[in-house]
Design a protein around this motif. Structure first.
Motif, PDB file in Angstrom:
ATOM      1  N   TYR A   1      -7.069   4.314  -0.207  1.00 18.16           N
ATOM      2  CA  TYR A   1      -7.324   5.613   0.410  1.00 18.16           C
ATOM      3  C   TYR A   1      -8.556   6.276  -0.218  1.00 18.16           C
ATOM      4  N   GLN A   2      -8.641   6.245  -1.547  1.00 13.55           N
ATOM      5  CA  GLN A   2      -9.762   6.884  -2.237  1.00 13.55           C
ATOM      6  C   GLN A   2     -11.091   6.192  -1.947  1.00 13.55           C
ATOM      7  N   ARG A   3     -11.042   4.919  -1.574  1.00 13.86           N
ATOM      8  CA  ARG A   3     -12.288   4.234  -1.201  1.00 13.86           C
ATOM      9  C   ARG A   3     -12.648   4.484   0.257  1.00 13.86           C
ATOM     10  N   ILE A   4     -11.649   4.623   1.123  1.00  8.26           N
ATOM     11  CA  ILE A   4     -11.933   4.830   2.551  1.00  8.26           C
ATOM     12  C   ILE A   4     -12.321   6.276   2.848  1.00  8.26           C
ATOM     13  N   ALA A   5     -11.657   7.237   2.225  1.00 10.42           N
ATOM     14  CA  ALA A   5     -11.882   8.653   2.549  1.00 10.42           C
ATOM     15  C   ALA A   5     -13.360   9.051   2.489  1.00 10.42           C
ATOM     16  N   PRO A   6     -14.094   8.708   1.436  1.00 10.21           N
ATOM     17  CA  PRO A   6     -15.517   9.088   1.416  1.00 10.21           C
ATOM     18  C   PRO A   6     -16.324   8.399   2.530  1.00 10.21           C
ATOM     19  N   LEU A   7     -15.950   7.173   2.863  1.00  7.51           N
ATOM     20  CA  LEU A   7     -16.634   6.472   3.956  1.00  7.51           C
ATOM     21  C   LEU A   7     -16.380   7.173   5.287  1.00  7.51           C
ATOM     22  N   ALA A   8     -15.137   7.593   5.492  1.00  4.06           N
ATOM     23  CA  ALA A   8     -14.780   8.297   6.726  1.00  4.06           C
ATOM     24  C   ALA A   8     -15.493   9.644   6.807  1.00  4.06           C
ATOM     25  N   LEU A   9     -15.545  10.354   5.693  1.00 12.80           N
ATOM     26  CA  LEU A   9     -16.234  11.643   5.675  1.00 12.80           C
ATOM     27  C   LEU A   9     -17.735  11.486   5.916  1.00 12.80           C
ATOM     28  N   ALA A  10     -18.325  10.446   5.363  1.00  8.89           N
ATOM     29  CA  ALA A  10     -19.752  10.184   5.597  1.00  8.89           C
ATOM     30  C   ALA A  10     -19.988   9.834   7.068  1.00  8.89           C
TER      31      ALA A  10
ATOM     32  N   LEU B   1       0.807  -1.218   0.000  1.00 12.00           N
ATOM     33  CA  LEU B   1       0.000   0.000   0.000  1.00 12.00           C
ATOM     34  C   LEU B   1       0.842   1.270   0.000  1.00 12.00           C
ATOM     35  N   ILE B   2       2.080   1.173   0.455  1.00  9.32           N
ATOM     36  CA  ILE B   2       2.979   2.320   0.384  1.00  9.32           C
ATOM     37  C   ILE B   2       4.341   1.860  -0.127  1.00  9.32           C
ATOM     38  N   THR B   3       5.102   2.824  -0.606  1.00 10.19           N
ATOM     39  CA  THR B   3       6.462   2.536  -1.063  1.00 10.19           C
ATOM     40  C   THR B   3       7.441   3.300  -0.191  1.00 10.19           C
ATOM     41  N   ARG B   4       8.629   2.723  -0.059  1.00 12.51           N
ATOM     42  CA  ARG B   4       9.723   3.353   0.704  1.00 12.51           C
ATOM     43  C   ARG B   4      10.904   3.526  -0.237  1.00 12.51           C
ATOM     44  N   GLU B   5      11.441   4.727  -0.271  1.00 12.34           N
ATOM     45  CA  GLU B   5      12.609   5.013  -1.100  1.00 12.34           C
ATOM     46  C   GLU B   5      13.580   5.870  -0.294  1.00 12.34           C
ATOM     47  N   THR B   6      14.838   5.769  -0.628  1.00 15.71           N
ATOM     48  CA  THR B   6      15.838   6.634  -0.014  1.00 15.71           C
ATOM     49  C   THR B   6      15.748   8.013  -0.647  1.00 15.71           C
ATOM     50  N   ASP B   7      15.805   9.042   0.172  1.00 13.40           N
ATOM     51  CA  ASP B   7      15.764  10.421  -0.318  1.00 13.40           C
ATOM     52  C   ASP B   7      16.970  10.674  -1.211  1.00 13.40           C
ATOM     53  N   SER B   8      16.735  11.262  -2.378  1.00 12.61           N
ATOM     54  CA  SER B   8      17.818  11.498  -3.341  1.00 12.61           C
ATOM     55  C   SER B   8      18.836  12.521  -2.835  1.00 12.61           C
ATOM     56  N   ARG B   9      18.431  13.397  -1.922  1.00  8.32           N
ATOM     57  CA  ARG B   9      19.331  14.427  -1.394  1.00  8.32           C
ATOM     58  C   ARG B   9      20.023  14.017  -0.103  1.00  8.32           C
ATOM     59  N   ASP B  10      19.415  13.050   0.621  1.00  9.74           N
ATOM     60  CA  ASP B  10      19.979  12.636   1.909  1.00  9.74           C
ATOM     61  C   ASP B  10      19.728  11.148   2.092  1.00  9.74           C
ATOM     62  N   ASN B  11      20.755  10.357   1.912  1.00 12.01           N
ATOM     63  CA  ASN B  11      20.619   8.897   1.983  1.00 12.01           C
ATOM     64  C   ASN B  11      20.171   8.379   3.342  1.00 12.01           C
ATOM     65  N   ARG B  12      20.199   9.218   4.354  1.00  7.36           N
ATOM     66  CA  ARG B  12      19.749   8.794   5.691  1.00  7.36           C
ATOM     67  C   ARG B  12      18.231   8.827   5.819  1.00  7.36           C
ATOM     68  N   LEU B  13      17.561   9.560   4.940  1.00  3.52           N
ATOM     69  CA  LEU B  13      16.109   9.725   5.021  1.00  3.52           C
ATOM     70  C   LEU B  13      15.381   8.741   4.118  1.00  3.52           C
ATOM     71  N   ILE B  14      14.260   8.247   4.620  1.00  2.00           N
ATOM     72  CA  ILE B  14      13.387   7.367   3.847  1.00  2.00           C
ATOM     73  C   ILE B  14      12.137   8.165   3.470  1.00  2.00           C
ATOM     74  N   VAL B  15      11.807   8.131   2.204  1.00  2.00           N
ATOM     75  CA  VAL B  15      10.641   8.841   1.684  1.00  2.00           C
ATOM     76  C   VAL B  15       9.520   7.827   1.488  1.00  2.00           C
ATOM     77  N   LEU B  16       8.354   8.172   1.995  1.00  2.00           N
ATOM     78  CA  LEU B  16       7.183   7.296   1.899  1.00  2.00           C
ATOM     79  C   LEU B  16       6.147   7.912   0.974  1.00  2.00           C
ATOM     80  N   ARG B  17       5.547   7.039   0.157  1.00  2.00           N
ATOM     81  CA  ARG B  17       4.480   7.450  -0.762  1.00  2.00           C
ATOM     82  C   ARG B  17       3.426   6.357  -0.812  1.00  2.00           C
ATOM     83  N   LEU B  18       2.212   6.745  -1.171  1.00  2.00           N
ATOM     84  CA  LEU B  18       1.192   5.750  -1.443  1.00  2.00           C
ATOM     85  C   LEU B  18       1.532   5.049  -2.755  1.00  2.00           C
ATOM     86  N   SER B  19       1.364   3.738  -2.779  1.00  2.00           N
ATOM     87  CA  SER B  19       1.488   3.009  -4.042  1.00  2.00           C
ATOM     88  C   SER B  19       0.183   3.207  -4.806  1.00  2.00           C
TER      89      SER B  19
END
Length: 161
Positions: free
Chosen positions: A115-124, A90-108
């Motif tokens: 997320y797009q299916r849960i968000a409307p349910l949560a808002l309702a 559900l998410i991806t982990r990558e090393t930050d291109s500017r700082d190898n010590r940092l891990i960057v997280l993104r939604l896959s």
């Protein structure tokens, strides 16, 4: 008079059911637990996992530290949630291109879909919860919560924490 005797009801008595920090904690726990049935039962997500997804859905890329701050969670919970979400694809982990010590997280792609299916349910669900309040009460609640948050942050800063 017996020193161990219960309070006589004077103003200095701490009645938890009327103590704002306690009431807010109980309310937050109750609301979070009730809402969690949506994403737990339908998507097999825990509360910390949902918070990570929701925060990434709002602001990505991000780091675990930033997610912990935004979600008011301890770093260990975020770390476990990130590990499970990564394992689930559900998410991806990558090393930050500017700082190898940092891990960057993104939604896959799959994570964004969840997320797009849960968000409307949560808002309702939120709309259903707030249905018991009129428009003026909702506005007053929102303003009061914002003021309390700002004041709590100021008090925390004054205490050096």
């Amino acid at each position: 008079m017996d020193q161990a005797a219960p309070s006589s009801g004077k103003d200095d008595a701490l009645v938890l059911e009327r103590f704002l920090p306690y009431r807010l904690a109980v309310l937050a726990h109750t609301v979070s637990g009730a809402l969690s049935t949506i994403y737990r039962d339908r998507f097999d997500l825990t509360i910390p996992e949902w918070r990570v997804l929701a925060n990434l859905g709002r602001e990505e890329p991000s780091s675990s530290n930033r997610l912990a701050e935004r979600g008011s969670m301890d770093k260990a919970k975020v770390s476990r949630a990130v590990a499970r979400l990564t394992e689930a694809g559900l998410i991806t982990r990558e090393t930050d291109s500017r700082d190898n010590r940092l891990i960057v997280l993104r939604l896959s792609k799959r994570g964004r879909s969840v997320y797009q299916r849960i968000a409307p349910l949560a808002l309702a669900w939120e709309a259903d919860l707030l249905e018991g309040l009129g428009d003026e009460e909702r506005a007053a609640l929102d303003a009061a919560l914002a003021k309390l948050q700002a004041r709590a942050e100021a008090l925390k800063g004054e205490a050096g924490g």
